[in-house]
Scaffold this active site. Structure first.
Site, PDB file in Angstrom:
ATOM      1  N   LEU A  68       0.807  -1.230   0.000  1.00 54.00           N
ATOM      2  CA  LEU A  68       0.000   0.000   0.000  1.00 54.00           C
ATOM      3  C   LEU A  68       0.832   1.269   0.000  1.00 54.00           C
ATOM      4  CD1 LEU A  68      -2.857  -1.041   2.463  1.00 54.00           C
ATOM      5  CD2 LEU A  68      -2.991  -0.889  -0.019  1.00 54.00           C
ATOM      6  N   CYS A  78      -6.147  -6.679   1.856  1.00 56.10           N
ATOM      7  CA  CYS A  78      -4.748  -6.546   1.433  1.00 56.10           C
ATOM      8  C   CYS A  78      -3.885  -7.495   2.254  1.00 56.10           C
ATOM      9  CB  CYS A  78      -4.244  -5.115   1.617  1.00 56.10           C
ATOM     10  SG  CYS A  78      -2.486  -4.985   1.211  1.00 56.10           S
ATOM     11  N   ASN A 110      -9.445 -10.617  -4.045  1.00 57.56           N
ATOM     12  CA  ASN A 110      -8.121 -10.042  -3.881  1.00 57.56           C
ATOM     13  C   ASN A 110      -7.112 -11.190  -4.069  1.00 57.56           C
ATOM     14  OD1 ASN A 110      -5.888  -8.418  -3.063  1.00 57.56           O
ATOM     15  ND2 ASN A 110      -7.232  -7.221  -1.751  1.00 57.56           N
ATOM     16  N   THR A 111      -5.844 -10.922  -3.864  1.00 58.57           N
ATOM     17  CA  THR A 111      -4.821 -11.932  -4.146  1.00 58.57           C
ATOM     18  C   THR A 111      -4.797 -13.041  -3.087  1.00 58.57           C
ATOM     19  OG1 THR A 111      -3.236 -10.556  -2.985  1.00 58.57           O
ATOM     20  CG2 THR A 111      -3.319 -10.343  -5.380  1.00 58.57           C
ATOM     21  N   GLY A 142      -2.953 -13.226 -11.315  1.00 57.97           N
ATOM     22  CA  GLY A 142      -2.706 -13.723 -12.661  1.00 57.97           C
ATOM     23  C   GLY A 142      -3.524 -14.958 -12.957  1.00 57.97           C
TER      24      GLY A 142
END
Lengths: 254, 303
Positions: B73, B130, B192-193, B217
């Protein structure tokens, strides 16, 4: 202006078994390319090379719409880029990054090693246009790792060091005799491995000479969007792909 | 003519294609490559109350069909965004959607209150997912009570569309989705990831300074698609779907699984023009398959 553009592979010039110059030809060419700019090259035909590869622009030719890159095949991506077919299509995003600031007077010393010699063709040409007395100092492990010296000699004096003494003075670039005695350069440009650039920056600091270094941090986007490639500076973290790749070494705290 | 308009929890988008936070900067980074006004919306880079330097380098590692990031961030804070960035991007004819972050509920509230005063911003994305910050971030999004608490608090101080960005690093994403729906979210965005890591066997060291990071990805697409499908079936509020979308076909798959709109993330690094191609591709798909409105695709999976 930045572009994403398809080119075709025009020629390969192999310097030895792992160093080559890849020249691409496009239907058009952005010609505002500055010394130190790079491109993000998409590696075709290999599934596990996902991201583009940031590669310094060696040179370009507006008449032929060609752009060339000096590439050292050290990983999957850079090896694959050496194995394309002539005429194969390849996408590049360019020109990216800032550039070396070209001095208008005095004497310039350009110190490079490894693949960190690519920006020096354009930089040497721009310095010559301004009648700057330019000296190239190129380092390698052996004489077989020292490239492009004929090209550099068009723009100025070329000095070489090799670790085994097989060409030029023996030792690292930082040991070269140019740094001892009467040293009257007012600008040092460096590009190459970080330890080499840091050592050059230290000498520049001792001699109180302005020095610029180009970093090659790992990147994803190359256009300042992902913020993956940052470097710490005296002014906080800076984004190497857009606020660099060229930094004044004092800003880097070197 | 295909009607590409969608309604994401009260937020009108001219088309369902938006760009994901953290992969598109503040938009201007891509302005050389295409007209940003073509986009449905831009989820801009994550914003915190104060300036953040982010994590140490290296922050990125390429992995099979994807990448790990641990940016943490990095941003100059909400005041800088409002005073210096938003004035530069507000003229684009697209929805600018700030991604709101905080270490505490109070920080989320303070950032949101400031955004609520800005004319022209119609939605925020509340980032409780996050994975790359020590305090706050994903910690809020992996437990139902904290996800509900922060959503309720932000709901009270924001008048526009509240989109809550969910973490996939949970046992059951539908529980969190239902929780934030009950707390007043107008939409959810996911995923989110995924928390992951990469190791250099030669040096025996992690490839990221933070050891772990967020995987994105095409490597994550099947899992993201499954989660969008699950959440679509669990809540009534609309879903903004993302996770490895590389082209129009991928985007259409997310819409068929239940996404009202989609976000393009890591693909922006591979092709800075990909989002425009996705818009064109979705329109062509609708034409070719006899859909008059893109909303007909949403949840149209035939099972």
């Amino acid at each position: 202006m930045k572009h994403v553009q398809d080119f075709k592979v025009k020629t390969y010039r192999w310097l030895n078994d792992e160093n080559y110059i890849l020249t691409l030809q496009g239907e058009s060419l952005e010609t505002e390319i500055l010394p130190g700019n790079f491109a993000e090259i998409r590696v075709p035909g290999i599934a596990d090379v996902f991201l583009r590869r940031p590669i310094s622009i060696l040179d370009f030719n507006p008449t032929e719409n060609t752009i060339s890159f000096y590439i050292k095949a050290i990983g999957k991506g850079t090896r694959q880029l050496g194995e394309l077919q002539i005429g194969e299509t390849i996408s590049i995003v360019y020109p990216l990054g800032n550039s070396y600031s070209v001095v208008e007077e005095g004497k310039a010393l350009l110190v490079g090693g490894g693949s960190g010699i690519a920006p020096f063709i354009q930089l040497g040409r721009e310095l010559k246009k301004r009648n700057i007395q330019t000296t190239f100092l190129i380092g390698g492990r052996t004489k077989n790792d020292v490239f492009l010296t004929d090209e550099f000699s068009e723009f100025g004096e070329v000095l070489v060091t090799t670790e085994d003494g097989s060409r030029g003075e023996k030792g690292f670039v930082t040991h070269h005799s140019v740094f001892s005695g009467d040293f009257d350069f007012n600008k040092i440009y460096t590009c190459g491995p970080d330890p080499m650039m840091k050592a050059i920056a230290k000498i520049a600091g001792e001699k109180n000479i302005n020095c610029e270094a180009s970093l090659e941090n790992m990147m994803a986007c190359g256009i300042g969007a992902c913020l993956c490639c940052v470097t710490p500076t005296v002014n906080g973290n800076k984004v190497v792909c857009t606020e660099g790749t060229v930094f004044n070494t004092k800003e880097l705290g070197w | 003519m295909v009607d590409l308009k969608v309604n994401l929890g009260g937020l009108q988008l001219k088309n369902p294609v938006t760009t994901a936070s953290g992969t598109f900067g503040f938009g201007t980074e891509f302005a050389d490559f295409f007209d940003l006004s073509l986009l449905g919306g831009i989820f801009v880079k994550g914003i915190t109350l104060k300036n953040r330097e982010g994590n140490d380098y290296p922050r990125m590692a390429e992995t099979a069909s994807g990448m790990l990031n641990a940016v943490g961030l990095q941003n100059k804070g909400i005041d800088y965004f409002i005073d210096s960035i938003y004035p530069e991007i507000k003229h684009y004819n697209t929805e600018i959607i700030p991604n709101v972050n905080g270490s505490t509920v109070e920080e989320y509230i303070e950032v949101t209150e400031k955004i609520n005063e800005v004319e022209g911003i119609n939605a925020i994305e509340l980032n409780i997912s996050c994975p790359n910050v020590k305090e706050g971030g994903m910690a809020f999004g992996v437990s139902c009570p904290s996800a509900i608490a922060v959503t309720e608090a932000v709901r009270e101080c924001f008048d526009g569309t509240l989109i809550v960005k969910l973490s996939p690093n949970v046992t059951d994403i539908t529980e969190i989705a239902k929780g934030v729906e009950g707390a007043g979210a107008d939409a959810v965005s996911l995923v989110n990831t995924f928390l992951g890591m990469a190791i250099d066997a030669q040096t025996r060291k992690p490839l990221l300074s933070t050891i772990t990071g967020g995987l994105s990805g095409p490597a994550i697409k099947p899992i993201a698609l499954r989660m969008v499908w699950q959440v679509f079936n669990a809540v009534k509020i609309p879903v903004s779907g993302m996770g490895g979308i590389m082209n129009a076909t991928d985007a259409i798959e997310f819409m068929l699984a239940g996404a009202t709109s989609i976000q393009i993330g890591t693909a922006n690094f591979i092709d800075p023009q990909v989002s425009v191609k996705v818009i064109e591709g979705i329109e062509n798909y609708c034409k070719d398959n006899g859909f008059d409105s893109v909303t007909d695709l949403v949840g149209a999976l035939e099972v």
